[in-house]
Design a protein around this motif. Sequence first.
Motif, PDB file in Angstrom:
ATOM      1  N   VAL A   1       0.837  -1.205   0.000  1.00  0.00           N
ATOM      2  CA  VAL A   1       0.000   0.000   0.000  1.00  0.00           C
ATOM      3  C   VAL A   1       0.870   1.252   0.000  1.00  0.00           C
ATOM      4  O   VAL A   1       0.588   2.225  -0.706  1.00  0.00           O
ATOM      5  CB  VAL A   1      -0.977   0.001   1.202  1.00  0.00           C
ATOM      6  CG1 VAL A   1      -1.796   1.280   1.245  1.00  0.00           C
ATOM      7  CG2 VAL A   1      -1.891  -1.221   1.153  1.00  0.00           C
ATOM      8  N   THR A   2       1.951   1.221   0.752  1.00  0.00           N
ATOM      9  CA  THR A   2       2.852   2.371   0.824  1.00  0.00           C
ATOM     10  C   THR A   2       3.490   2.653  -0.533  1.00  0.00           C
ATOM     11  O   THR A   2       3.587   3.818  -0.953  1.00  0.00           O
ATOM     12  CB  THR A   2       3.922   2.142   1.908  1.00  0.00           C
ATOM     13  OG1 THR A   2       3.256   1.965   3.169  1.00  0.00           O
ATOM     14  CG2 THR A   2       4.882   3.307   2.000  1.00  0.00           C
ATOM     15  N   LYS A   3       3.919   1.599  -1.218  1.00  0.00           N
ATOM     16  CA  LYS A   3       4.510   1.793  -2.554  1.00  0.00           C
ATOM     17  C   LYS A   3       3.491   2.361  -3.534  1.00  0.00           C
ATOM     18  O   LYS A   3       3.794   3.295  -4.290  1.00  0.00           O
ATOM     19  CB  LYS A   3       5.078   0.472  -3.080  1.00  0.00           C
ATOM     20  CG  LYS A   3       6.337   0.038  -2.375  1.00  0.00           C
ATOM     21  CD  LYS A   3       6.783  -1.330  -2.842  1.00  0.00           C
ATOM     22  CE  LYS A   3       8.035  -1.782  -2.088  1.00  0.00           C
ATOM     23  NZ  LYS A   3       8.395  -3.162  -2.423  1.00  0.00           N
ATOM     24  N   LEU A   4       2.285   1.822  -3.526  1.00  0.00           N
ATOM     25  CA  LEU A   4       1.253   2.336  -4.426  1.00  0.00           C
ATOM     26  C   LEU A   4       0.885   3.763  -4.060  1.00  0.00           C
ATOM     27  O   LEU A   4       0.757   4.630  -4.934  1.00  0.00           O
ATOM     28  CB  LEU A   4       0.013   1.439  -4.398  1.00  0.00           C
ATOM     29  CG  LEU A   4      -1.166   1.888  -5.254  1.00  0.00           C
ATOM     30  CD1 LEU A   4      -0.755   2.128  -6.713  1.00  0.00           C
ATOM     31  CD2 LEU A   4      -2.303   0.881  -5.151  1.00  0.00           C
ATOM     32  N   SER A   5       0.754   4.029  -2.783  1.00  0.00           N
ATOM     33  CA  SER A   5       0.443   5.384  -2.314  1.00  0.00           C
ATOM     34  C   SER A   5       1.512   6.369  -2.781  1.00  0.00           C
ATOM     35  O   SER A   5       1.197   7.458  -3.267  1.00  0.00           O
ATOM     36  CB  SER A   5       0.353   5.374  -0.783  1.00  0.00           C
ATOM     37  OG  SER A   5       0.232   6.671  -0.277  1.00  0.00           O
ATOM     38  N   GLY A   6       2.767   5.990  -2.651  1.00  0.00           N
ATOM     39  CA  GLY A   6       3.867   6.852  -3.100  1.00  0.00           C
ATOM     40  C   GLY A   6       3.820   7.116  -4.589  1.00  0.00           C
ATOM     41  O   GLY A   6       4.046   8.242  -5.040  1.00  0.00           O
TER      42      GLY A   6
ATOM     43  N   LEU B   1       1.149   7.001  -6.506  1.00  0.00           N
ATOM     44  CA  LEU B   1       0.003   7.883  -6.770  1.00  0.00           C
ATOM     45  C   LEU B   1       0.352   9.333  -6.444  1.00  0.00           C
ATOM     46  O   LEU B   1       0.056  10.245  -7.231  1.00  0.00           O
ATOM     47  CB  LEU B   1      -1.222   7.423  -5.970  1.00  0.00           C
ATOM     48  CG  LEU B   1      -1.858   6.114  -6.416  1.00  0.00           C
ATOM     49  CD1 LEU B   1      -2.885   5.636  -5.388  1.00  0.00           C
ATOM     50  CD2 LEU B   1      -2.495   6.257  -7.791  1.00  0.00           C
ATOM     51  N   LEU B   2       0.975   9.534  -5.296  1.00  0.00           N
ATOM     52  CA  LEU B   2       1.352  10.904  -4.918  1.00  0.00           C
ATOM     53  C   LEU B   2       2.367  11.497  -5.890  1.00  0.00           C
ATOM     54  O   LEU B   2       2.299  12.677  -6.222  1.00  0.00           O
ATOM     55  CB  LEU B   2       1.903  10.930  -3.495  1.00  0.00           C
ATOM     56  CG  LEU B   2       0.865  10.702  -2.396  1.00  0.00           C
ATOM     57  CD1 LEU B   2       1.551  10.566  -1.043  1.00  0.00           C
ATOM     58  CD2 LEU B   2      -0.171  11.809  -2.373  1.00  0.00           C
TER      59      LEU B   2
ATOM     60  N   THR C   1      -7.271   6.875   0.189  1.00  0.00           N
ATOM     61  CA  THR C   1      -6.518   7.580  -0.850  1.00  0.00           C
ATOM     62  C   THR C   1      -5.045   7.573  -0.440  1.00  0.00           C
ATOM     63  O   THR C   1      -4.702   7.190   0.689  1.00  0.00           O
ATOM     64  CB  THR C   1      -6.989   9.037  -0.994  1.00  0.00           C
ATOM     65  OG1 THR C   1      -6.705   9.728   0.228  1.00  0.00           O
ATOM     66  CG2 THR C   1      -8.475   9.120  -1.333  1.00  0.00           C
ATOM     67  N   ALA C   2      -4.206   8.003  -1.341  1.00  0.00           N
ATOM     68  CA  ALA C   2      -2.776   8.094  -1.022  1.00  0.00           C
ATOM     69  C   ALA C   2      -2.552   9.032   0.160  1.00  0.00           C
ATOM     70  O   ALA C   2      -1.746   8.742   1.055  1.00  0.00           O
ATOM     71  CB  ALA C   2      -1.987   8.559  -2.243  1.00  0.00           C
ATOM     72  N   ASP C   3      -3.289  10.144   0.186  1.00  0.00           N
ATOM     73  CA  ASP C   3      -3.167  11.075   1.318  1.00  0.00           C
ATOM     74  C   ASP C   3      -3.631  10.419   2.617  1.00  0.00           C
ATOM     75  O   ASP C   3      -3.002  10.586   3.659  1.00  0.00           O
ATOM     76  CB  ASP C   3      -3.976  12.347   1.065  1.00  0.00           C
ATOM     77  CG  ASP C   3      -3.327  13.273   0.057  1.00  0.00           C
ATOM     78  OD1 ASP C   3      -2.092  13.221  -0.106  1.00  0.00           O
ATOM     79  OD2 ASP C   3      -4.066  14.066  -0.566  1.00  0.00           O
ATOM     80  N   ASP C   4      -4.746   9.681   2.548  1.00  0.00           N
ATOM     81  CA  ASP C   4      -5.223   8.967   3.737  1.00  0.00           C
ATOM     82  C   ASP C   4      -4.137   8.039   4.266  1.00  0.00           C
ATOM     83  O   ASP C   4      -3.888   7.971   5.471  1.00  0.00           O
ATOM     84  CB  ASP C   4      -6.444   8.092   3.414  1.00  0.00           C
ATOM     85  CG  ASP C   4      -7.712   8.846   3.106  1.00  0.00           C
ATOM     86  OD1 ASP C   4      -7.881   9.981   3.588  1.00  0.00           O
ATOM     87  OD2 ASP C   4      -8.558   8.264   2.368  1.00  0.00           O
ATOM     88  N   TRP C   5      -3.507   7.316   3.342  1.00  0.00           N
ATOM     89  CA  TRP C   5      -2.497   6.340   3.764  1.00  0.00           C
ATOM     90  C   TRP C   5      -1.318   7.028   4.428  1.00  0.00           C
ATOM     91  O   TRP C   5      -0.755   6.514   5.411  1.00  0.00           O
ATOM     92  CB  TRP C   5      -2.039   5.468   2.602  1.00  0.00           C
ATOM     93  CG  TRP C   5      -1.164   4.364   3.095  1.00  0.00           C
ATOM     94  CD1 TRP C   5       0.169   4.217   2.887  1.00  0.00           C
ATOM     95  CD2 TRP C   5      -1.571   3.272   3.927  1.00  0.00           C
ATOM     96  NE1 TRP C   5       0.630   3.096   3.536  1.00  0.00           N
ATOM     97  CE2 TRP C   5      -0.415   2.489   4.191  1.00  0.00           C
ATOM     98  CE3 TRP C   5      -2.783   2.880   4.492  1.00  0.00           C
ATOM     99  CZ2 TRP C   5      -0.452   1.344   4.982  1.00  0.00           C
ATOM    100  CZ3 TRP C   5      -2.814   1.727   5.276  1.00  0.00           C
ATOM    101  CH2 TRP C   5      -1.656   0.987   5.508  1.00  0.00           C
ATOM    102  N   GLN C   6      -0.934   8.184   3.941  1.00  0.00           N
ATOM    103  CA  GLN C   6       0.168   8.921   4.570  1.00  0.00           C
ATOM    104  C   GLN C   6      -0.187   9.291   6.007  1.00  0.00           C
ATOM    105  O   GLN C   6       0.672   9.243   6.898  1.00  0.00           O
ATOM    106  CB  GLN C   6       0.525  10.172   3.752  1.00  0.00           C
ATOM    107  CG  GLN C   6       1.037   9.874   2.348  1.00  0.00           C
ATOM    108  CD  GLN C   6       2.218   8.931   2.323  1.00  0.00           C
ATOM    109  OE1 GLN C   6       3.229   9.172   2.964  1.00  0.00           O
ATOM    110  NE2 GLN C   6       2.082   7.833   1.588  1.00  0.00           N
TER     111      GLN C   6
ATOM    112  N   LEU D   1       1.716   8.193   9.475  1.00  0.00           N
ATOM    113  CA  LEU D   1       2.108   9.115  10.551  1.00  0.00           C
ATOM    114  C   LEU D   1       1.583   8.623  11.903  1.00  0.00           C
ATOM    115  O   LEU D   1       2.298   8.667  12.912  1.00  0.00           O
ATOM    116  CB  LEU D   1       1.610  10.525  10.256  1.00  0.00           C
ATOM    117  CG  LEU D   1       2.327  11.253   9.123  1.00  0.00           C
ATOM    118  CD1 LEU D   1       1.619  12.562   8.795  1.00  0.00           C
ATOM    119  CD2 LEU D   1       3.789  11.509   9.476  1.00  0.00           C
ATOM    120  N   ALA D   2       0.343   8.148  11.912  1.00  0.00           N
ATOM    121  CA  ALA D   2      -0.233   7.610  13.155  1.00  0.00           C
ATOM    122  C   ALA D   2       0.538   6.361  13.598  1.00  0.00           C
ATOM    123  O   ALA D   2       0.758   6.159  14.797  1.00  0.00           O
ATOM    124  CB  ALA D   2      -1.713   7.291  12.954  1.00  0.00           C
TER     125      ALA D   2
END
Length: 135
Positions: free
Chosen positions: A64-69, A71-72, A93-98, A102-103
């Motif tokens: 998920v992190t790779k895909l999120s990155g 997308l961003l 969304t990618a922003d949600d995953w970021q 952080l959490a």
Amino acid sequence: MTVDFSKLITAEQKAAVTRDQMTAAVIAERSRRLAAGFNYDFGDGRGTHRIGTTESDLMGWDEVTKLSGALLATGDTSTTIPVVTDTGPVNVTADDWQQVLLAAGAFRQPIFAASFVLQAMSAIPVNFADDQYWP
């Protein structure tokens, strides 16, 4: 009878073995606490989800992190990624995953820090697994 002094164990050697065992026990406790997961509130209709943090969960996070990155990096902040939390399925969304990442850092880093403090003690307390030593 001849005494073989090469087989004698010194107090220092016993202390080193005990220290190594206690350090390993602290690391095991750290791993247990890191795997416990945390609650994350999406702040909308998705509500609060329990985010799993076992080793298996973290492998899924990597995808998920790779895909999120990606997308961003392409400016895509609207495509959703389906994930399954300990609570159930949710789209992020990618922003949600970021924000989830952080959490996760806010959850995980204090646990690492507490384990490092324990490991640095001249004598690791026997009750090191008590909550008083951990966040």
